[in-house]
Enzyme design. Structure first.
Site, PDB file in Angstrom:
ATOM      1  N   SER A  46     -16.396   8.352 -11.358  1.00 21.17           N
ATOM      2  CA  SER A  46     -17.366   7.259 -11.805  1.00 21.17           C
ATOM      3  C   SER A  46     -18.232   7.852 -12.929  1.00 21.17           C
ATOM      4  CB  SER A  46     -18.325   7.489 -10.377  1.00 21.17           C
ATOM      5  OG  SER A  46     -19.092   6.673 -10.334  1.00 21.17           O
ATOM      6  N   GLU A  66     -13.232  -0.913  -5.452  1.00 22.61           N
ATOM      7  CA  GLU A  66     -14.170  -0.234  -6.112  1.00 22.61           C
ATOM      8  C   GLU A  66     -15.783  -0.919  -5.853  1.00 22.61           C
ATOM      9  OE1 GLU A  66     -14.324   2.423  -7.789  1.00 22.61           O
ATOM     10  OE2 GLU A  66     -12.263   2.824  -8.762  1.00 22.61           O
ATOM     11  N   HIS A  69     -15.247   2.955  -3.579  1.00 22.15           N
ATOM     12  CA  HIS A  69     -15.712   3.688  -4.822  1.00 22.15           C
ATOM     13  C   HIS A  69     -16.006   4.967  -4.395  1.00 22.15           C
ATOM     14  CE1 HIS A  69     -17.021   4.562  -8.869  1.00 22.15           C
ATOM     15  NE2 HIS A  69     -18.046   5.123  -8.121  1.00 22.15           N
TER      16      HIS A  69
END
Length: 574
Positions: free
Chosen positions: A244, A376, A489
């Site tokens: 991330s 995501e 995500h």
């Protein structure tokens, strides 16, 4: 519906409000054997760690002067004086965190809540403070200065607002590396987040104090270059890895100073791994949005009338600055990933927007792995349940994300994503999981713009600019069928980093990554139980991982949206 997270976060605001002088380092690491001891020269110190059955850990090793007092909101400074003996057996404080509301209105479906609360971004942070620039180092038991093991350097994620090294334990990676006969040393770096690490504004730019979090990471890499050999690591065999914001940071480290990743004439790293993140096209530090953020922080801190507002911010009590930096929109809110704090071009360290540095070839051309989760965007689309029409979706992107994008461009983008119940993210779920009328559509767009299709832009641009640089890419689908979220995500932290399920996806990922860290090729020495992973240049094939098996798919899905994003990329700066 109103979901209260008070029981989960009851201690969170208390931890965030702790003054620096009360931040304690009292989380002991179990010592089962004689304490390992390492002597380093830069700065001079004797470091005593803790020994487990197979892994030795050195936690809370300082790599910079504490960024407090006159060094608050300043670039990190290397330690120049001898440190004597350091007992590195307790986690250091995390850097100041961006707290958020403990009550989320209509935000998280109960079917998704349990999974989310297991991810690092939702974990309690009980120990935070400004004195936070420390490293954790983990190595196999018995490692000596002559071992010369490759190094995996971890940069945590958290939207440049949250996170810390205490949330991640690399011992399972070291243990697996031993089991596979590919031993490594695992290093984690702390860096300043939120307004303490990425405060924008003209005043910050003029002071030379932008992108402090990236500079913290760079100083951590320089510390490794100077000292990791004493721990048995090889400073010429460092791979940087992040997830991330950590993955975005990995490319930023590749692009800092126009792509110069050298220190004392040698490269700081030779490989890179990016889980869910690459380039984030961004306006400069002193852009209008950045200035609004700075001015709001100044006003909240009571510094608006000061002759020098930045000097004022450096002098207010810790809790005052913490509350002020957290007074702007945050990650886990309606504005979602329209981040208040993120790396922005400063003309010095990050000389241009990352997409421009990529396209111009101004980046360290090292072999890399990059990939995404299939869904995501779902976690970031949980907070906008009032959006029910295309017009409202257009307004949302205009108001919160892309202030300079013409309405026609935003409408054109939305038109590439069908306005129906079948399409959208979580993908391939037909009529299921539409949490609110535009949820799956918004989730698809957020995921593609920030991660999935931007990854494709990154790969194809890198191939064009540097066709000889080896690269591999993946798409994870191992949580397919998870209600509302899909393979969301951050789920790779649970599955791959922590290995909460000892399944094919977890074991394959570790095998490929450990081979890459050792040889710069994920296939070198990897068990025949895992398929040969082709380079991206060989037909743009993605390794597609499920819980119990893996395969390959072509990186050509949502091509209409991809083509539109490429053609209009200047409109999608944040």
């Amino acid at each position: 519906m109103k979901l209260s997270l008070v029981p989960i976060f009851a201690l969170l605001s208390t931890a965030f409000a702790l003054p620096v002088e009360n931040a304690e380092r009292d989380v002991p690491i179990e010592e089962r054997a004689a304490a390992p001891t390492v002597t380093i020269a830069s700065p001079a110190a004797t470091i005593i760690g803790g020994a487990g059955a197979t892994v030795e850990t050195f936690a809370g090793v300082p790599f910079a002067k504490p960024p407090v007092g006159a060094l608050r909101l300043k670039p990190p400074q290397p330690i120049t004086s001898a440190l004597g003996t350091i007992k590195a057996t307790a986690q250091a404080a995390s850097c100041p965190q961006f707290f958020f509301s403990t009550t989320i209105n209509d935000a998280i479906p109960t079917s998704a809540l349990g999974l989310l609360l297991n991810t690092p971004v939702f974990q309690q942070v009980l120990n935070a403070g400004e004195d936070c620039l420390y490293l954790n180092i983990q190595r196999p038991v018995g490692t000596t200065a002559s071992s010369k093991l490759p190094v995996l350097f971890w940069i945590f994620g958290g939207g440049f607002e949250l996170g810390g090294t205490a949330m991640y334990d690399g011992s399972s990676w070291v243990a697996e590396s031993i089991a596979e006969g590919k031993p490594i040393i695992f290093v984690q770096v702390a860096y300043r987040v939120g307004g303490f690490g990425f405060l924008p504004g003209a005043e910050i730019l003029a002071d030379g104090s932008a992108n402090l979090g990236l500079l913290d990471q760079r100083l951590g890499l320089q510390w490794v270059a100077d000292n990791i050999a004493a721990f048995g690591g090889d400073p010429s065999k460092v791979t940087i890895w992040g997830e991330s914001a950590g993955a975005i940071s990995v490319f930023d480290q590749m692009a800092l100073y126009g792509g110069d990743n050298t220190y004392k004439g040698k490269s700081l790293f030779r490989g890179a791994i990016m889980n869910s993140g690459s380039i984030v096209p961004a306006d400069p530090v002193d852009c209008p949005k950045g200035q609004i953020i700075y001015d709001n922080v100044v006003a909240s801190a009571g510094c608006s009338a000061a002759a020098n507002t930045l000097t004022c911010l450096r002098g207010v009590p810790y809790s005052t600055l913490l509350n002020a930096t957290n007074s702007v929109p945050g990650l886990l809110s309606y504005s979602s990933i329209a981040l208040s704090y993120l790396p922005r071009p400063d003309g010095t360290a990050l000389t241009k927007s990352p997409d421009l540095l990529l396209a111009s070839g101004n980046w360290a051309k090292v072999p890399f792995i990059i990939g995404d989760q299939e869904d995501e965007g779902t976690i970031f689309a949980l907070f906008q349940s009032n959006i029910s029409t295309t017009a409202q979706l257009t307004t949302y992107f205009s108001d919160f994300f892309f202030h300079n994008a013409p309405t026609s461009v935003l409408t054109g983008l939305l038109n590439t994503y069908p306005n129906d119940l079948i399409s959208g993210s979580p993908f391939r779920t037909l009529l299921l999981n539409n949490w609110y009328p535009q949820f799956k559509r918004l989730a698809a767009i957020l995921g593609d713009l920030t991660f999935t299709l931007t990854r494709r832009v990154f790969l194809k641009t890198a191939l064009k600019v540097a066709p000889t640089v080896p690269s591999w890419s993946y798409l994870s689908s191992y949580d397919y069928g998870t209600p509302v979220l899909g393979t969301f995500h951050g789920s790779d932290i649970l599955q791959v980093f922590n290995g909460i399920k000892p399944n094919y996806a977890a074991s394959a990922s570790k095998a490929y990554y450990l081979s890459f860290v050792n040889t710069l090729d994920p296939n070198n020495g990897t068990s025949s139980a895992y398929a040969n992973w082709p380079q991206y240049s060989n037909g743009a094939q993605l390794l597609n991982l499920y819980a119990s098996f893996g395969g390959f798919i072509s990186d050509n899905f949502r091509s209409t949206s991809y083509d539109y994003i490429v053609a209009n990329l200047p409109s999608f700066y944040i």
